[in-house]
Design a protein around this motif. Structure first.
Motif, PDB file in Angstrom:
ATOM      1  N   VAL A  59       0.878  -1.129   0.052  1.00  7.36           N
ATOM      2  CA  VAL A  59      -0.003   0.198  -0.181  1.00  7.36           C
ATOM      3  C   VAL A  59       0.997   1.253  -0.009  1.00  7.36           C
ATOM      4  CG1 VAL A  59      -1.648   1.451   1.366  1.00  7.36           C
ATOM      5  CG2 VAL A  59      -1.998  -1.214   1.219  1.00  7.36           C
ATOM      6  N   GLY A  60       2.019   1.150   0.661  1.00  8.49           N
ATOM      7  CA  GLY A  60       2.722   2.452   0.864  1.00  8.49           C
ATOM      8  C   GLY A  60       3.518   2.625  -0.478  1.00  8.49           C
ATOM      9  N   VAL A  61       3.544   1.636  -1.257  1.00  8.00           N
ATOM     10  CA  VAL A  61       4.549   1.841  -2.558  1.00  8.00           C
ATOM     11  C   VAL A  61       3.408   2.657  -3.450  1.00  8.00           C
ATOM     12  CG1 VAL A  61       4.831   0.693  -4.855  1.00  8.00           C
ATOM     13  CG2 VAL A  61       6.048   0.018  -2.606  1.00  8.00           C
ATOM     14  N   PHE A  62       2.119   2.148  -3.328  1.00  8.05           N
ATOM     15  CA  PHE A  62       1.139   2.759  -4.281  1.00  8.05           C
ATOM     16  C   PHE A  62       0.774   4.472  -3.651  1.00  8.05           C
ATOM     17  CE2 PHE A  62       0.036  -1.323  -5.652  1.00  8.05           C
ATOM     18  CZ  PHE A  62      -0.635  -1.386  -7.147  1.00  8.05           C
ATOM     19  N   LYS A  63       0.865   4.497  -2.500  1.00  9.35           N
ATOM     20  CA  LYS A  63       0.376   5.841  -1.910  1.00  9.35           C
ATOM     21  C   LYS A  63       1.409   6.952  -2.290  1.00  9.35           C
ATOM     22  CE  LYS A  63      -3.601   5.662  -0.733  1.00  9.35           C
ATOM     23  NZ  LYS A  63      -4.473   6.555  -1.183  1.00  9.35           N
ATOM     24  N   THR A  64       2.813   6.352  -2.006  1.00  8.98           N
ATOM     25  CA  THR A  64       3.755   7.329  -2.446  1.00  8.98           C
ATOM     26  C   THR A  64       4.134   7.621  -3.904  1.00  8.98           C
ATOM     27  OG1 THR A  64       5.298   5.890  -2.111  1.00  8.98           O
ATOM     28  CG2 THR A  64       4.783   7.223  -0.164  1.00  8.98           C
ATOM     29  N   LYS A  65       3.221   7.231  -4.512  1.00 10.58           N
ATOM     30  CA  LYS A  65       3.506   6.838  -6.167  1.00 10.58           C
ATOM     31  C   LYS A  65       4.865   6.577  -6.589  1.00 10.58           C
ATOM     32  CE  LYS A  65      -0.408   9.863  -7.187  1.00 10.58           C
ATOM     33  NZ  LYS A  65      -0.886  10.344  -5.751  1.00 10.58           N
ATOM     34  N   PHE A  66       5.251   5.589  -5.821  1.00  2.00           N
ATOM     35  CA  PHE A  66       6.590   4.849  -5.995  1.00  2.00           C
ATOM     36  C   PHE A  66       6.811   4.708  -7.656  1.00  2.00           C
ATOM     37  CE2 PHE A  66      10.224   2.406  -5.087  1.00  2.00           C
ATOM     38  CZ  PHE A  66      10.945   2.861  -3.918  1.00  2.00           C
ATOM     39  N   SER A  67       7.783   5.169  -8.050  1.00  2.00           N
ATOM     40  CA  SER A  67       7.975   5.046  -9.410  1.00  2.00           C
ATOM     41  C   SER A  67       9.419   5.077  -9.803  1.00  2.00           C
ATOM     42  CB  SER A  67       7.251   6.024 -10.210  1.00  2.00           C
ATOM     43  OG  SER A  67       7.549   6.042 -11.504  1.00  2.00           O
ATOM     44  N   ILE A  68      10.056   3.847 -10.245  1.00  2.00           N
ATOM     45  CA  ILE A  68      11.567   3.885 -10.726  1.00  2.00           C
ATOM     46  C   ILE A  68      11.386   4.651 -12.055  1.00  2.00           C
ATOM     47  CG2 ILE A  68      13.035   2.101 -11.480  1.00  2.00           C
ATOM     48  CD1 ILE A  68      12.680   1.869  -8.518  1.00  2.00           C
ATOM     49  N   VAL A  69      10.415   4.577 -12.680  1.00  2.00           N
ATOM     50  CA  VAL A  69      10.626   5.226 -14.026  1.00  2.00           C
ATOM     51  C   VAL A  69      10.810   6.708 -13.898  1.00  2.00           C
ATOM     52  CG1 VAL A  69       9.180   5.806 -16.062  1.00  2.00           C
ATOM     53  CG2 VAL A  69       8.926   3.643 -14.889  1.00  2.00           C
ATOM     54  N   GLU A  70      10.089   7.191 -12.956  1.00  2.00           N
ATOM     55  CA  GLU A  70      10.330   8.834 -12.847  1.00  2.00           C
ATOM     56  C   GLU A  70      11.692   9.011 -12.288  1.00  2.00           C
ATOM     57  OE1 GLU A  70       8.741  11.528 -13.025  1.00  2.00           O
ATOM     58  OE2 GLU A  70       6.601  10.708 -13.542  1.00  2.00           O
ATOM     59  N   LEU A  71      12.280   8.167 -11.373  1.00  2.00           N
ATOM     60  CA  LEU A  71      13.516   8.323 -10.940  1.00  2.00           C
ATOM     61  C   LEU A  71      14.730   8.288 -11.619  1.00  2.00           C
ATOM     62  CD1 LEU A  71      14.464   8.718  -7.848  1.00  2.00           C
ATOM     63  CD2 LEU A  71      14.870   6.151  -7.555  1.00  2.00           C
ATOM     64  N   LEU A  72      14.083   7.507 -12.775  1.00  2.00           N
ATOM     65  CA  LEU A  72      15.617   7.493 -14.051  1.00  2.00           C
ATOM     66  C   LEU A  72      15.142   8.088 -15.099  1.00  2.00           C
ATOM     67  CD1 LEU A  72      16.426   3.664 -13.346  1.00  2.00           C
ATOM     68  CD2 LEU A  72      17.637   5.631 -12.691  1.00  2.00           C
ATOM     69  N   ASN A  73      14.054   8.935 -15.066  1.00  2.00           N
ATOM     70  CA  ASN A  73      13.615   9.731 -16.374  1.00  2.00           C
ATOM     71  C   ASN A  73      14.610  10.620 -16.673  1.00  2.00           C
ATOM     72  OD1 ASN A  73      12.438  12.477 -16.942  1.00  2.00           O
ATOM     73  ND2 ASN A  73      10.654  11.247 -17.373  1.00  2.00           N
ATOM     74  N   GLU A  74      14.820  10.587 -17.951  1.00  2.00           N
ATOM     75  CA  GLU A  74      16.053  11.474 -18.569  1.00  2.00           C
ATOM     76  C   GLU A  74      15.959  12.876 -18.067  1.00  2.00           C
ATOM     77  OE1 GLU A  74      18.836  11.451 -20.483  1.00  2.00           O
ATOM     78  OE2 GLU A  74      18.605   9.416 -20.432  1.00  2.00           O
ATOM     79  N   ASP A  75      14.767  13.576 -18.489  1.00  2.00           N
ATOM     80  CA  ASP A  75      14.760  15.198 -18.149  1.00  2.00           C
ATOM     81  C   ASP A  75      14.994  15.428 -16.623  1.00  2.00           C
ATOM     82  OD1 ASP A  75      14.346  15.867 -20.558  1.00  2.00           O
ATOM     83  OD2 ASP A  75      12.119  16.314 -20.303  1.00  2.00           O
ATOM     84  N   GLY A  76      14.125  14.807 -15.772  1.00  2.00           N
ATOM     85  CA  GLY A  76      14.001  14.758 -14.291  1.00  2.00           C
ATOM     86  C   GLY A  76      15.706  14.555 -13.719  1.00  2.00           C
ATOM     87  N   PHE A  77      16.243  13.470 -14.251  1.00  2.00           N
ATOM     88  CA  PHE A  77      17.468  13.020 -13.937  1.00  2.00           C
ATOM     89  C   PHE A  77      18.538  14.151 -14.203  1.00  2.00           C
ATOM     90  CE2 PHE A  77      21.392  10.328 -13.865  1.00  2.00           C
ATOM     91  CZ  PHE A  77      21.210  10.177 -12.482  1.00  2.00           C
ATOM     92  N   GLY A  78      18.534  14.635 -15.473  1.00  2.00           N
ATOM     93  CA  GLY A  78      19.151  15.824 -15.916  1.00  2.00           C
ATOM     94  C   GLY A  78      19.102  16.852 -14.825  1.00  2.00           C
ATOM     95  N   GLY A  79      17.836  17.383 -14.408  1.00  2.00           N
ATOM     96  CA  GLY A  79      17.988  18.514 -13.439  1.00  2.00           C
ATOM     97  C   GLY A  79      18.336  18.263 -12.257  1.00  2.00           C
ATOM     98  N   ALA A  80      18.288  16.920 -11.714  1.00  2.00           N
ATOM     99  CA  ALA A  80      18.934  16.630 -10.467  1.00  2.00           C
ATOM    100  C   ALA A  80      20.503  16.788 -10.773  1.00  2.00           C
ATOM    101  CB  ALA A  80      18.515  15.191 -10.191  1.00  2.00           C
ATOM    102  N   LYS A  81      20.996  16.263 -11.936  1.00  2.00           N
ATOM    103  CA  LYS A  81      22.512  16.623 -12.130  1.00  2.00           C
ATOM    104  C   LYS A  81      22.840  17.932 -12.027  1.00  2.00           C
ATOM    105  CE  LYS A  81      23.359  13.933 -15.830  1.00  2.00           C
ATOM    106  NZ  LYS A  81      23.767  12.993 -16.825  1.00  2.00           N
TER     107      LYS A  81
END
Ligand SMILES: Nc1ncnc2c1ncn2[C@@H]1O[C@H](COP(=O)(O)OP(=O)(O)OP(=O)(O)O)[C@@H](O)[C@H]1O
Ligand SMILES: [Mg+2]
Lengths: 345, 261
Positions: free
Chosen positions: A108-130
């Motif tokens: 349930v926790g995974v669903f509720k926090t919208k846990f997403s490996i995809v988001e974490l490794l997303n090109e754009d977002g990852f670039g921003g973090a870099k």
């Protein structure tokens, strides 16, 4: 042998009942996949929850009565029963009950926090973090003087909050200690103060900061007041717990000399609690410096306010400088307060 | 013989948990005597002493205190200030000394003046020169004047008990209650402390009521003995007359006397 009064093992029943109703709710969600509107129907959902909660309690009662140990029973059983436990956890009912419950919570926790490996490794977002990390790793030292100045403000915010909290907490600590507040009226005061402090403490300092920044305007004064209120409640609680553990000997000693209540507190109790008091207070200052940083984020002044300004403009190099200053100060405070408390033992 | 300094009549004490610690105790204490109370653990000795200075409130009965002609009914004192006034006249020392830790010997002894100094002055530490001189005088009497500025918790047990005696004497009491004053001391130190109590009794004329466990000490120091058993008085008389039969009655059949020295 004396007849033991029949008592329901409430803690066990609540835990088991909750784990059962949780399971029921999750299964219902999985099966019916309710719309958002249905999810927001608190009344209906609450009824389902309570219904299954009661069923769960009954099941728990029946299971334990027939010798099957549930997780609730295992956790809350008296010590003398714990001592005879010898089967490995995976061969017990309670063990699987516990594992199942934990797994369900995690899913349930995974669903509720919208846990997403995809988001974490997303090109754009990852670039921003870099870019962010690159900025932080290469601080802009030009703003260092201002950051230091603001940090000093934060430290003093924390310092004043602690200092001003001491006298209040000191006085209240005796008025909220069980062993001092004997007698009917005193006991009522004790209860009132305890409740008041528990409520005050359960409101986080950051909420107090929001309240005070509306009241006295954004800035270090609001932050100081927020920390002070929180410190009074926390210190009064810690202090009064110390007062409750003092030894009775010195108290009887001065009372037999004809001491008044105030004299008893001052001469027999204060010397016994003064070192722990100082120790708690130093620690509180340490905590307050860290909290003051966070409080700044909502307008409590100091380094936090500065941080939130640069962060809003995505100026990561400047943010890096500020984070550096905060880290250094927090580390120094942490060390210093540990040394001071060690010396006071 | 003059009136007794204390006259206790049918004293009863039932604790809030229902334990009847004293079940109707009556006896007189003569002025200037060294009265020792003996009895098994739990027989009510401490309770009795604590009723006299009102650390505990008696359930019923009378404790009449005759302060050179002025009579006070201790058991029925209600007001806090009157209890304070009573404690000015009745000092007490304890098995575990009950000194204030982290505080100097002198300040500990000055506690004896708390009942005669205003709360504010005492908290500000404003004890008068006369009070301090008094404190030093009594420290001198128990032979530890040179320890005045040392922290009380740094002293040995025997020295701490002497500080406690000095503290009680600083109150200038008429009666000194001693609840097993030597029970946590070794035999040699034990005699030192008992000798100081004897000195206080004989030189200052202070009436002493003392709980003791060892009969050898009782014979050596007491001028009179009373014995409690299960909250009742079972013996009253001369320490020298406690024979085997009485011993068995007080401590139960089969009990053997232990000697220290
Ligand atoms: N504060 C208290 N509350 C409840 N019961 C108490 C309290 N103090 C003592 N008692 C009980 O009263 C009885 C008498 O106790 P007391 O301390 O007077 O005995 P004592 O003769 O001094 O024993 P000892 O030699 O062990 O000191 C005991 O049964 C004890 O458990
Ligand atoms: Mg006792």
């Amino acid at each position: 042998m004396s007849q033991k009064k029949f008592e329901l093992p409430m803690r066990r029943l609540v835990l088991d009942g909750f784990s059962f109703s949780f399971l029921v709710m999750v299964m219902l969600f999985a099966i019916f996949n309710p719309t958002e509107e249905q999810q927001l129907n608190l009344q209906f959902n609450f009824n389902v929850f309570i219904g299954s909660f009661l069923v769960g309690m009954v099941i728990s009662y029946l299971l334990n009565a027939s010798g099957v140990k549930t997780f609730g029973e295992h956790l809350f059983q008296p010590d003398y029963k714990k001592a005879v436990e010898n089967r490995p956890m995976l061969k017990t009912f309670w063990g699987w009950h516990f594992i199942g419950f934990m797994l369900l919570l995690i899913i349930v926790g995974v669903f509720k926090t919208k846990f997403s490996i995809v988001e974490l490794l997303n090109e754009d977002g990852f670039g921003g973090a870099k870019r962010l990390f690159a900025g932080i790793a290469e601080p802009n030292w030009q703003i260092l003087p201002r950051a230091v100045l603001n940090m000093v403000e934060t430290i003093f915010m924390a310092f004043m909050a602690t200092i001003l909290a001491i006298p209040f907490a000191f006085v209240f600590s005796f008025a909220s200690a069980r062993n001092i507040m004997t007698g009917k009226v005193s006991f009522a005061i004790y209860l009132a103060l305890r409740t008041f402090f528990n409520v005050t403490r359960s409101v986080e300092a950051i909420i107090w900061a929001i309240i005070f920044s509306v009241w006295v305007g954004i800035g270090p004064f609001a932050g100081m007041l927020a920390l002070m209120v929180h410190s009074i409640a926390s210190l009064a609680k810690q202090y009064s717990e110390m007062v409750e553990t003092v030894s009775d000997g010195p108290i009887e000693g001065v009372q037999s000399c004809g001491a008044t209540k105030l004299q008893t507190i001052w001469f027999a109790i204060v010397p016994q609690v003064v070192l722990p008091y100082i120790s708690f207070t130093v620690y509180r200052w340490d905590i307050n410096v860290r909290m003051a940083t966070v409080i700044g984020l909502v307008g409590g002044g100091g380094i936090g306010t500065m941080l939130v300004q640069y962060q809003g403009q995505a100026m990561w190099q400047e943010v890096g400088t500020i984070i550096f200053v905060i880290a250094v100060v927090v580390w120094i405070m942490d060390q210093a307060s540990a040394y001071i408390r060690e010396a006071l033992k | 013989m003059s009136d007794p300094i204390l006259s206790i009549k049918d004293l009863r004490k039932t604790y809030s948990n229902g334990v009847q610690a004293l079940k109707g105790v009556s006896f007189d204490v003569k002025k200037g005597e060294f009265l020792v109370i003996i009895g098994l653990s739990g027989s009510g000795k401490s309770t009795l002493l604590r009723c006299i200075n009102r650390l505990h409130d008696p359930t019923s009965g009378q404790i009449t205190f005759n302060n050179s002609g002025v009579k006070t009914e201790i058991a029925s004192i209600q007001h806090k200030n009157d209890i304070r006034g009573l404690r000015k006249n009745v000092g007490m020392i304890f098995q575990h000394f009950n000194l204030i830790p982290r505080t100097t010997v002198l300040v500990n002894v000055l506690m004896g003046k708390l009942s005669s100094v205003s709360t504010l002055r005492s908290i500000l530490g404003m004890f008068s020169k006369a009070d301090k001189d008094d404190a030093i005088k009594y420290l001198n009497l128990v032979g530890i004047k040179e320890k005045a500025h040392i922290r009380a918790d740094q002293l040995s047990g025997g020295q701490q008990q002497r500080v406690a005696i000095a503290r009680a004497l600083t109150q200038n009491p008429k009666i000194l209650l001693a609840d097993e004053p030597v029970a946590s001391l070794d035999p040699a130190t034990c005699h030192v402390v008992m000798d100081y109590l004897k000195k206080v009794n004989q030189e200052l004329g202070i009436t002493i009521i003392c709980n003791l466990h060892f009969l050898s000490l009782v014979r050596q120091y007491a001028t009179r003995v009373i014995a409690l058993k299960d909250g009742m008085l079972v013996y009253e008389g001369d320490p020298k007359n406690i024979d085997e039969a009485w011993f068995e009655k007080i401590y139960g059949a089969g009990a053997k006397e232990v000697h220290i020295n």
